[in-house]
Design a protein around this motif. Structure first.
Motif, mmCIF file in Angstrom:
data_model
loop_
_atom_site.group_PDB
_atom_site.id
_atom_site.type_symbol
_atom_site.label_atom_id
_atom_site.label_comp_id
_atom_site.label_asym_id
_atom_site.label_seq_id
_atom_site.Cartn_x
_atom_site.Cartn_y
_atom_site.Cartn_z
ATOM 1 N N TYR A 42 0.929 -0.876 0.572
ATOM 2 C CA TYR A 42 -0.189 0.397 0.404
ATOM 3 C C TYR A 42 0.474 1.371 -0.225
ATOM 4 O O TYR A 42 1.943 1.094 -0.110
ATOM 5 N N ARG A 96 8.316 3.598 -4.525
ATOM 6 C CA ARG A 96 9.180 3.322 -3.270
ATOM 7 C C ARG A 96 7.204 1.846 -3.670
ATOM 8 O O ARG A 96 7.585 0.596 -3.424
ATOM 9 N N LYS A 138 6.573 -2.249 2.190
ATOM 10 C CA LYS A 138 5.600 -1.675 2.578
ATOM 11 C C LYS A 138 3.935 -2.524 2.696
ATOM 12 O O LYS A 138 3.081 -2.344 1.352
ATOM 13 N N GLU A 144 11.865 2.984 14.303
ATOM 14 C CA GLU A 144 11.294 4.213 14.079
ATOM 15 C C GLU A 144 10.080 3.913 14.575
ATOM 16 O O GLU A 144 9.992 3.249 15.732
ATOM 17 N N THR A 152 4.584 4.028 13.152
ATOM 18 C CA THR A 152 3.472 4.625 12.013
ATOM 19 C C THR A 152 4.056 5.985 11.052
ATOM 20 O O THR A 152 3.714 7.010 10.465
ATOM 21 N N SER A 153 5.680 5.615 11.353
ATOM 22 C CA SER A 153 6.205 7.399 11.205
ATOM 23 C C SER A 153 7.610 6.527 11.003
ATOM 24 O O SER A 153 8.417 5.743 12.329
ATOM 25 N N ASN A 154 8.697 7.860 10.784
ATOM 26 C CA ASN A 154 10.442 7.275 10.584
ATOM 27 C C ASN A 154 10.258 8.452 12.093
ATOM 28 O O ASN A 154 9.462 9.272 12.926
ATOM 29 N N GLY A 183 10.291 5.938 4.735
ATOM 30 C CA GLY A 183 9.358 7.127 4.882
ATOM 31 C C GLY A 183 10.265 8.705 3.450
ATOM 32 O O GLY A 183 10.780 8.563 3.307
ATOM 33 N N ILE A 184 9.215 8.782 2.559
ATOM 34 C CA ILE A 184 8.793 9.901 1.878
ATOM 35 C C ILE A 184 8.849 10.441 2.778
ATOM 36 O O ILE A 184 10.314 11.743 1.896
ATOM 37 N N THR A 185 8.609 11.190 3.462
ATOM 38 C CA THR A 185 9.090 12.348 4.093
ATOM 39 C C THR A 185 9.898 12.537 4.724
ATOM 40 O O THR A 185 11.050 13.982 5.195
ATOM 41 N N THR A 225 3.670 10.858 6.130
ATOM 42 C CA THR A 225 2.821 11.855 4.986
ATOM 43 C C THR A 225 2.182 12.622 5.209
ATOM 44 O O THR A 225 1.897 13.901 5.446
HETATM 45 N N1 PDD Z 1 3.013 5.092 7.694
HETATM 46 N N2 PDD Z 1 7.505 4.344 9.054
HETATM 47 C C1 PDD Z 1 6.314 3.380 8.748
HETATM 48 C C2 PDD Z 1 6.194 1.838 9.846
HETATM 49 C C3 PDD Z 1 4.977 3.994 8.023
HETATM 50 O O1 PDD Z 1 3.804 2.550 8.784
HETATM 51 C C4 PDD Z 1 5.232 4.767 7.910
HETATM 52 C C5 PDD Z 1 4.051 6.182 7.324
HETATM 53 C C6 PDD Z 1 6.563 5.704 7.901
HETATM 54 C C7 PDD Z 1 6.075 7.357 7.179
HETATM 55 O O2 PDD Z 1 6.328 7.086 5.449
HETATM 56 P P1 PDD Z 1 5.975 7.879 5.162
HETATM 57 O O3 PDD Z 1 6.394 9.355 5.164
HETATM 58 O O4 PDD Z 1 6.018 7.872 3.724
HETATM 59 O O5 PDD Z 1 4.239 8.362 5.161
HETATM 60 C C8 PDD Z 1 7.207 5.097 8.532
HETATM 61 C C9 PDD Z 1 1.551 5.343 6.874
HETATM 62 C C10 PDD Z 1 1.188 7.273 6.129
HETATM 63 C C11 PDD Z 1 0.250 5.254 7.140
HETATM 64 O O6 PDD Z 1 0.743 4.044 7.385
HETATM 65 O O7 PDD Z 1 -0.622 5.470 7.147
#
Ligand code: PDD
Length: 290
Positions: A33, A52, A148, A180, A183-185, A206-208, A245
């Protein structure tokens, strides 16, 4: 403005029962996803998300049926038809539908694609800038969280534990190393330098995070070091923040029972947050994918 859902080539009613009970995404979490932010009616950093997504599909051995141009067009159609200006697009591709059996036969499967566009409450996103509480938890995920996939059980359990403790999310530690968020870095600031875990198989790239490393921090003249660090380093950091994101740069003001940067968002964190917001509003210049 109308939130929309698109499944295998057509728009469907919200909550429509279109997914087969034999879909491997449903049975096994056998799907990949992406979540792309829509800012001012445009996707932010879509080409990075596509890169990605294609990598995740290659790693998972899911055949790619769509070109990046096809995918871009679908994102644009969703934005246009929904008239959503501030929101996000969720895209999920499952390996396909087959009677339940763990092993898959690539030749007999047709990937299934779901997309939905949703609005975002910008007040809630802005509020994150005031800082959030985090808790530390062990990272109990598999060895390939760089892919992902929707198989997110350890993330879900960690996030739920965090929310039960009135925290925004959890910072995960694998063998004592901060990897990390659930749900984020995660980033730390120490003596003006930015630190984050290297983009290996133990974090999602992560893209961010990539935006911070390649564009935002360099534009502010902030030095970045990608290296592993432990709980002591986290506890002694001047500032800590998450990136993702939806929330952008999210200052951490409390970790477990301890205030971070005096219980207020750190100065460097706030500069990064502001500069990222500006970049998101302006959009990435065309023809600079990397
Ligand atoms: N989560 N690490 C994990 C485990 C994540 O689930 C996410 C993003 C990130 C940050 O990635 P990005 O900058 O690409 O959003 C890092 C998304 C938002 C989600 O699962 O809804």
């Amino acid at each position: 403005m109308q939130e929309l859902t698109y499944f295998n080539g057509e728009f469907v009613e919200p909550g429509a029962k279109v997914i087969s009970i034999d879909d491997r995404g449903y049975l096994f979490g056998d799907s990949v996803y992406e979540v792309v932010r829509v800012v001012k009616g445009r996707c932010f950093a879509l080409s990075y998300h596509q890169d990605r997504l294609y990598r995740s599909m290659r790693e998972m051995d899911i055949p790619v049926k769509m070109t990046p141009d096809d995918l871009t067009e679908l994102h644009e159609i969703l934005i246009e038809q929904s008239e959503i200006k501030e929101g996000y697009i969720y895209l999920q591709i499952s390996r396909g539908v087959a009677p339940r059996h763990h092993a898959y036969d690539r030749s007999k499967l047709e990937p299934q694609m779901l997309m939905s566009i949703r609005t975002l409450d910008l007040d809630e996103v802005n509020k994150l800038g005031e800082g959030v509480k985090a808790i530390a938890l062990p990272d109990e995920r598999w060895e390939h969280v760089d892919i992902k996939t929707t198989n997110l059980i350890p993330n879900i359990l960690a996030q739920t534990k965090a929310e039960k403790k009135f925290a925004y999310t959890a910072i995960l530690f694998r063998d004592g190393i901060c990897t990390e968020g659930a749900t984020s870095n995660v980033f730390a600031v120490k003596d003006g330098i930015l630190y984050t875990h290297p983009a290996d198989n133990h974090i999602l790239k992560g893209i961010t995070r990539q935006m911070i490393l390649t564009r935002v921090a360099p534009s502010l003249g902030i030095t970045i070091i990608e290296k592993e660090f432990d709980r002591t380093f986290v506890d002694e950091a001047d500032e800590l923040f998450f990136t993702d994101t939806i929330g952008g740069v999210i200052p951490i003001t409390k970790l477990d029972r301890n205030p971070v940067s005096g219980g207020k968002p750190g100065a460097i964190t706030l500069r990064l947050r502001e500069a990222l917001e500006k970049l998101m509003e302006e959009g990435l210049p065309l023809l600079t994918r990397k």
